[in-house]
Design an enzyme around this catalytic site. Structure first.
Site, short mmCIF file in Angstrom:
data_model
loop_
_atom_site.label_atom_id
_atom_site.label_comp_id
_atom_site.label_asym_id
_atom_site.label_seq_id
_atom_site.Cartn_x
_atom_site.Cartn_y
_atom_site.Cartn_z
N CYS A 73 0.83 -1.20 0.00
CA CYS A 73 0.00 0.00 0.00
C CYS A 73 0.86 1.25 0.00
O CYS A 73 1.34 1.70 1.05
CB CYS A 73 -0.91 -0.01 1.22
SG CYS A 73 -1.84 1.51 1.38
N CYS A 86 -0.42 4.10 2.17
CA CYS A 86 -0.21 3.96 3.62
C CYS A 86 1.25 4.21 3.98
O CYS A 86 1.54 4.82 4.99
CB CYS A 86 -0.55 2.54 4.10
SG CYS A 86 -2.02 1.84 3.38
N ASP A 87 2.16 3.68 3.17
CA ASP A 87 3.56 3.60 3.61
C ASP A 87 4.54 4.44 2.80
O ASP A 87 5.70 4.57 3.18
CB ASP A 87 4.01 2.13 3.55
CG ASP A 87 3.14 1.25 4.41
OD1 ASP A 87 2.68 1.73 5.46
OD2 ASP A 87 2.91 0.08 4.05
#
Ligand code: NAP
Length: 328
Positions: free
Chosen positions: A145, A148-149
Site C-alpha cells: 500500500c 499507507c507507507d
C-alpha cells in the site's frame, strides 16, 4: 467462548463497507430496512473499513467529482450518507456465518446477530509474492500500500512489482517521495491502461526492469535489497533497494463462505445472471467479491444498489408478506 445472541432479528445484515456495501446500505436504509453493517477491523491492511479505496490516492474516474477526490474522502462521504439514513455500523469482522437455518446467524466475536437477508460485500485483497522473506519484512520495507507507507521512503530507491494499473498507480504515487522507482515486471509489456502507462513512461523517476521476477529479499530486520531473475536467461542480480511494493493483483475475501456459497475457480462468488442473488435464497453478493471483470468503484457501487433492491424485493415477497399474512 460462550455466545450471546442479539435479541433483534434484522431485515438485512451487510458484510463489508467498500463502495458496494455502503451503497447497499444507503439504498436499504432509505427503504426503511434499518440495515446493520459489519464494516471490518480498523487495524487490518487487507480488509479495512472502506475497502480498497482507503489505500488509494486520487480517484479521477468516479463520476460527480470533476476534479477527482481522494479515496478515503470518497469513502467517508459514502459512509456519512449511509449513516444519515439510519444504517447501524459495527466496526468488527464477522467470524462465522450459519446459513443453514432462518433467520441466518452471523457471529462476531462471541455475539450472534440474526437477519432474514444478508448482503455480502467483502471485496478482495492484495496478493503477495509468496516469498518467505516477504512475510518477515512486511512493515519493514515491504508493503502492498503506497498510500499507507510511501511517506516512509523519502529519497530512497523503491521497487514496485507488477504490470497492471495498481503497479503503475503505486509507482507514480511513490515518485512523490522516492528518489527512484523501478517497476519490475515479468513480461515486456504492461497490462495497465494506456493513460496510466503514458504517465509512467513520462515520469523521469520511474524505470522499468522488463522480463524479471523478484525471487528473494535481503535483510533480516529491514529490507536491504531484492534479488531478481531474468525470466529469459535465468540469471539473477541484486537491486540495491530499501522499499518493495507488491502490486500483482487481488484475491476475493470469500473464506467465510467456503463450501456454502457457489464460487468460481478463483474463489469469486457466483451470482445469478442479471441479479445479485447467490445460490442461497435471501443471500446477495455485490462488488469485487463477485466481480473479477470490472472491479471499479462505480461498478461496485452499482451492484450494491442492485443488491439492496434485490434484498428489499425478496424480503417483501418472502418474509414481510408471509409475516403480515400470519398476523392478519
Ligand atoms: P491486474 O490487472 O490483475 O495486474 C496484475 C499484474 O501483476 C499483472 O501485470 C501481472 O502480470 C502481474 N503479476 C501477477 N502475478 C504475479 C506474480 N506472481 N509475479 C509477478 N507478477 C505478477 O491487477 P491490478 O493492477 O491490481 O488491477 C486490478 C483491477 O483494478 C484492474 O481491473 C485495474 O484496471 C483496476 N485498477 C484501476 C485503477 C485506476 O483506474 N485508478 C487502479 C488500480 C487498479 P501479467 O501482466 O504478466 O499477467
Amino acid at each position: 467462548m460462550s455466545t450471546t445472541t442479539d435479541t433483534d432479528v434484522r431485515n438485512v445484515i451487510i458484510i463489508g463497507s467498500g463502495p458496494a456495501g455502503l451503497t447497499a446500505a444507503i439504498y436499504a436504509a432509505r427503504a426503511n430496512l434499518e440495515p446493520l453493517m459489519f464494516e471490518g477491523e480498523p487495524s487490518s491492511t487487507s480488509d479495512q473499513p472502506g475497502g480498497q479505496l482507503m489505500l488509494t490516492t486520487d480517484v479521477e474516474n468516479f463520476p460527480g467529482f470533476p476534479d477527482g477526490i481522494m479515496g478515503p474522502d470518497l469513502m467517508q462521504n459514502f459512509r456519512a450518507q449511509a449513516e444519515r439514513f439510519g444504517t447501524e455500523f459495527i466496526t468488527e469482522k464477522v467470524t462465522s456465518i450459519d446459513f443453514s437455518e432462518r433467520p441466518f446467524r452471523v457471529e462476531v466475536r462471541g455475539t450472534e446477530y440474526r437477519a432474514d437477508s444478508i448482503i455480502i460485500s467483502t471485496g478482495a485483497r492484495s496478493i503477495w509474492l509468496g516469498l518467505e522473506a516477504e512475510e518477515r519484512l512486511v512493515g519493514h520495507g515491504v508493503s502492498s500500500c503506497a498510500t499507507c507507507d510511501g511517506f516512509f521512503f523519502r529519497d530512497q530507491h523503491i521497487v514496485v512489482v507488477g504490470g497492471g494499473d495498481s503497479a503503475i498507480e503505486e509507482a507514480t504515487f511513490l515518485t512523490k517521495f522516492a528518489a527512484k522507482v523501478t517497476i519490475v515486471h515479468r513480461r515486456d509489456e504492461l497490462r495497465a491502461s494506456k493513460i496510466m502507462q503514458d504517465r509512467a513512461f513520462a515520469n523521469p523517476k520511474i524505470e522499468f526492469l522488463w522480463n524479471h521476477t523478484v525471487v528473494d529479499l535481503l535483510g533480516t530486520e529491514k529490507l536491504e535489497g531484492a534479488i531478481v531473475r531474468d525470466v529469459n536467461t535465468g540469471e539473477t542480480s541484486t537491486l540495491d533497494v530499501t522499499g518493495l511494493f507488491v502490486a500483482i493483483g487481488h484475491k476475493p475475501n470469500t473464506d467465510l463462505f467456503s463450501d456454502v456459497l457457489d464460487m468460481d475457480a478463483t474463489g469469486y462468488l457466483v451470482t445469478r445472471g442479471g441479479s445479485t442473488a447467490t445460490n442461497i435464497e435471501g443471500v446477495f453478493a455485490c462488488g469485487d467479491v463477485q466481480d473479477h471483470t470490472y472491479r471499479q468503484a462505480i461498478t461496485a457501487a452499482g451492484s450494491g444498489c442492485m443488491a439492496a433492491i434485490d434484498a428489499e424485493r425478496w424480503l417483501e415477497a418472502n418474509v414481510h408478506t408471509a409475516a403480515s399474512a400470519t398476523t392478519a
